[in-house]
Design an enzyme around this catalytic site. Structure first.
Site, PDB file in Angstrom:
ATOM      1  N   GLY A  95       0.837  -1.198   0.000  1.00  0.00           N
ATOM      2  CA  GLY A  95       0.000   0.000   0.000  1.00  0.00           C
ATOM      3  C   GLY A  95       0.870   1.244   0.000  1.00  0.00           C
ATOM      4  N   GLY A 108      -2.592  -2.103   9.308  1.00  0.00           N
ATOM      5  CA  GLY A 108      -3.561  -1.118   9.753  1.00  0.00           C
ATOM      6  C   GLY A 108      -4.709  -0.987   8.785  1.00  0.00           C
ATOM      7  CB  SER A 118      -8.067   0.930  14.808  1.00  0.00           C
ATOM      8  OG  SER A 118      -8.028   1.129  16.221  1.00  0.00           O
ATOM      9  CG  HIS A 129     -10.920  11.978  14.735  1.00  0.00           C
ATOM     10  ND1 HIS A 129     -11.446  11.371  15.854  1.00  0.00           N
ATOM     11  CD2 HIS A 129      -9.700  11.407  14.539  1.00  0.00           C
ATOM     12  CE1 HIS A 129     -10.592  10.469  16.315  1.00  0.00           C
ATOM     13  NE2 HIS A 129      -9.528  10.474  15.528  1.00  0.00           N
ATOM     14  CE  LYS A 140     -12.120   8.575  13.072  1.00  0.00           C
ATOM     15  NZ  LYS A 140     -11.565   7.574  12.136  1.00  0.00           N
ATOM     16  CB  THR A 186      -8.526   5.566  18.650  1.00  0.00           C
ATOM     17  OG1 THR A 186      -7.718   5.325  17.495  1.00  0.00           O
ATOM     18  CG2 THR A 186      -7.630   5.805  19.857  1.00  0.00           C
TER      19      THR A 186
END
Length: 242
Positions: A12, A94, A119, A150, A154, A161
């Site tokens: 990735g 992740g 995460s 955030h 998001k 978390t």
């Protein structure tokens, strides 16, 4: 002391996290050497800044590595997991949005390789989880609230978390409640509050730079090197399994 850098495969590599991993590894050549950067599409250049690049379809042909770090998409996760199992190499991942079947494959792979899925790869958040469980255990009957903030883009709420912090609180005997804020360009902020009669404790972690997640993933890869097969956590590497 062994000063040989860890040979890392980054799966990735074209994404935001992948690019951060590439940059941070290049800044610390004594610690990490990227031996393969894997992207979903065929690379425009085979070698960039000394790092060989491969398309995801060419994954089987990558050179040997000491650990793989995966921040990709669910559809690309199975091949990199299978590669690590076939070569008996640790995996740090992740990648989010994994299906129950893929979670099952993770559990099965832990019988043969060391792996860590998380995460959040912040070392500070790992410490916060430890502190939250300890506080919850020491403060029975106190109210426990988790507030996470955030950036406006998001979508999931509460954050992964925050939910993990809630699990730590539950392990200590608390029953957490959640609140989520979306504002501006906040990278990530998590507040865990314990409130009793006439007093209150607040535990806070603030992320101001996304590099902390990439740096934590690189540290996790180093931490898994030479470990026995099993499913590890950031918190476990810091507190339990050293």
């Amino acid at each position: 002391m062994n000063t040989t850098p860890l040979r890392v495969l980054i799966h990735g590599a074209s994404g935001r996290m992948g690019q951060a991993l590439m940059r941070l590894a290049a800044e610390s050549p004594a610690n990490w050497q990227v031996v393969a950067a894997v992207t979903r599409r065929a690379p425009a250049q085979r070698v960039v800044d000394g790092v060989p690049h491969f398309a995801a379809a060419e994954l089987a042909g990558v050179p040997d590595f000491d650990a793989a770090i995966d921040f990709s998409l669910p559809e690309g996760f199975d091949p990199v997991l299978a590669l690590c199992v076939a070569r008996a190499r640790p995996l740090v991942s992740g990648t989010t949005g994994l299906s129950p079947e893929q979670r099952g494959k993770l559990d099965a792979a832990a019988a043969t390789i060391a792996l860590l899925w998380a995460s959040n790869f912040s070392v500070g958040v790992a410490v916060l989880n430890e502190l939250v469980e300890r506080a919850a255990r020491a403060l029975p009957g106190w109210d426990c609230d988790i507030v996470e903030s955030h950036h406006v883009h998001k979508k999931d709420a509460p954050s992964g978390t925050a939910l993990t912090l809630g699990e730590s609180a539950q392990q200590g005997g608390a029953q957490p409640r959640y609140a989520s804020l979306r504002a501006g360009d906040i990278v990530g902020e998590h507040l865990v509050q314990f409130a009793g009669q006439g007093e209150r404790i607040e535990l806070v972690h603030r992320a101001t730079n996304r590099d902390i997640f990439a740096r934590g993933a690189l540290q996790a890869a180093s931490g898994l090197a030479g470990r026995a097969p099993g499913a590890y956590t950031m918190r476990g590497l810091l507190f339990c399994d050293a």
